[in-house]
Design a protein around this motif. Structure first.
Motif: not given
Ligand code: GMT
Length: 383
Positions: A181-183, A189-193, A273-276, A301-304
């Motif tokens: 995965v491209n990390c 990104k908190p601002e995007l979330v 990558h914007e939704l996950l 994306c930090g989602v287990p």
């Protein structure tokens, strides 16, 4: 190097891996030629060092089944000849490996070129080409033949390499190069979330996600069953990303459990990558996963993920460290574990960080792409 890549260009894990591999190799200066039935969906067509060659299949009234495999083999040989490709790399054995074998033999027998040269080909096994379709008696002998004749074979997990040896009796070497995965792209990104999450969940609501091609092997009904149990205990919403044969069944179940208003059916999406990163947890209750690319993308994306202990998944998810593993179909256990985790913010945060770390330390493009480059070189050196 000049590399020809063939894959299924539509939605599916093997196509994603092949396309991302091509993009990463092109960024490192290699010349990449995609030889596919249509432009792979993650390509824009404007990337430097990437060329696209469409395989078109002529029809004829006599052809009940237009021979795509032959058209592909011909196009592979033409492109390899015209652009002096060093090798072909095919993703998913059926039928790509057979077409590559033919193309390689065409080049060697100088049917197209004036001078004899070799065209090695590498087959990457992804999963259902071995575990489901490959075992069908109508495909098994030819798949085994093409795998054995490949100049190099890779599998995306140790589990898949073992299964291939057992089920196909393949004795040639299989290199394990896992999904990547491209990390930098797959990152929270908190601002995007902050900007996007309110579209999918209100403050105080938990957000779950499932990403797949909605085939039976993904057990999408278990996603709905699990989610329906979760919302009995906590306020939550679910993003369903993808489409496929079981989508109607999922909609039907959502209505039956009266959770349809809590589910976002997002269909096929390019920018996953914007939704996950918007989600708290992923649900991946598959019958089989040779690796589980969707879970890796979520983890980066930090989602287990709450997943099943199948195939190569334990090579990615360490139970209770960076995710949770369950038996197939145990929707009660998956739901109660999800509720326990979602309501324990400290534990969820620790698991989220562990998931991101796993992706970064073990499965980033920076780690895995050099393994492919090294493998290509070894294959070229010995052919
Ligand atoms: O998962 C699918 O149904 C699609 C399939 C494919 O080949 O397109 O995915 C397989 O390849 C992915 C990428 O290498 C793996 O991460 C998936 O685990 C694997 N799927 C299965 O084994 C069911």
């Amino acid at each position: 190097m000049k590399i020809g890549i063939t894959c299924y260009p539509t939605y599916g894990g093997s196509g994603v891996v092949a396309t991302e591999l091509g993009i990463e190799l092109a960024a490192r200066g290699h010349q990449i030629h995609f030889i596919t039935s249509s432009q792979p969906f993650r390509l824009t067509g404007r990337e430097a060092n990437i060329h696209f060659h469409e395989v078109s299949v002529s029809t004829y009234p006599l052809f009940e089944y237009p021979p795509y495999d032959l058209a592909l083999a011909t196009r592979m040989a033409e492109v390899a000849d015209f652009y002096s490709l060093d090798l072909l790399h095919v993703h998913y054995a059926i039928p790509h490996s057979v077409s590559a074998l033919l193309a390689s033999q065409m080049i060697e027998s100088h049917s197209l070129v004036a001078r004899r040269r070799s065209l090695p080909f590498i087959t990457t096994l992804h999963g259902t080409d071995i575990t489901l379709i490959g075992l069908d008696p109508s495909y098994l002998p030819i798949t085994r033949f093409a795998i054995e004749r490949s100049h190099g074979v890779t599998a995306i997990s140790s589990h898949l390499a073992d299964r291939t040896r057992e089920a196909f009796g393949v004795t040639s070497e299989i290199e394990v190069i896992r999904n990547f995965v491209n990390c930098d792209l797959y990152v929270r990104k908190p601002e995007l979330v902050a900007a996007m999450r309110p579209r999918f969940a209100s403050p105080g609501e938990h957000l779950l996600v499932h990403l797949s091609n909605f085939r039976a092997v993904k057990r999408v009904p278990d996603v709905i069953e699990t989610f329906a149990r979760i919302v009995r205990s906590v306020p939550a919403r679910l993003m369903l990303i993808g489409d496929g044969p079981d989508r109607s069944l999922a909609e039907h179940l959502a209505l039956r459990y009266k959770v349809q208003d809590r589910i976002h059916f997002l269909g096929k999406q390019d920018a996953v990558h914007e939704l996950l990163p918007l989600a708290d947890l992923m649900l991946m209750p598959s019958q089989m996963e040779s690796f589980g690319l969707a879970a890796l993308e979520a983890m980066a994306c930090g989602v287990p993920a709450i997943a099943t202990r199948v195939g190569g998944v334990p090579e990615l998810i360490d139970d209770n460290v960076n995710g949770l593993l369950f038996e197939i179909g145990d929707v009660d256990a998956m739901a109660s574990a999800a509720v326990a985790l979602l309501t324990d913010s400290g534990r969820l945060e620790a698991m989220s960080q562990a998931a991101r770390r796993t992706a970064q330390d073990r499965f980033c493009t920076t780690r895995i792409i050099p393994l492919y480059e090294d493998f290509y070189q070894r294959v070229l050196d010995r052919t």
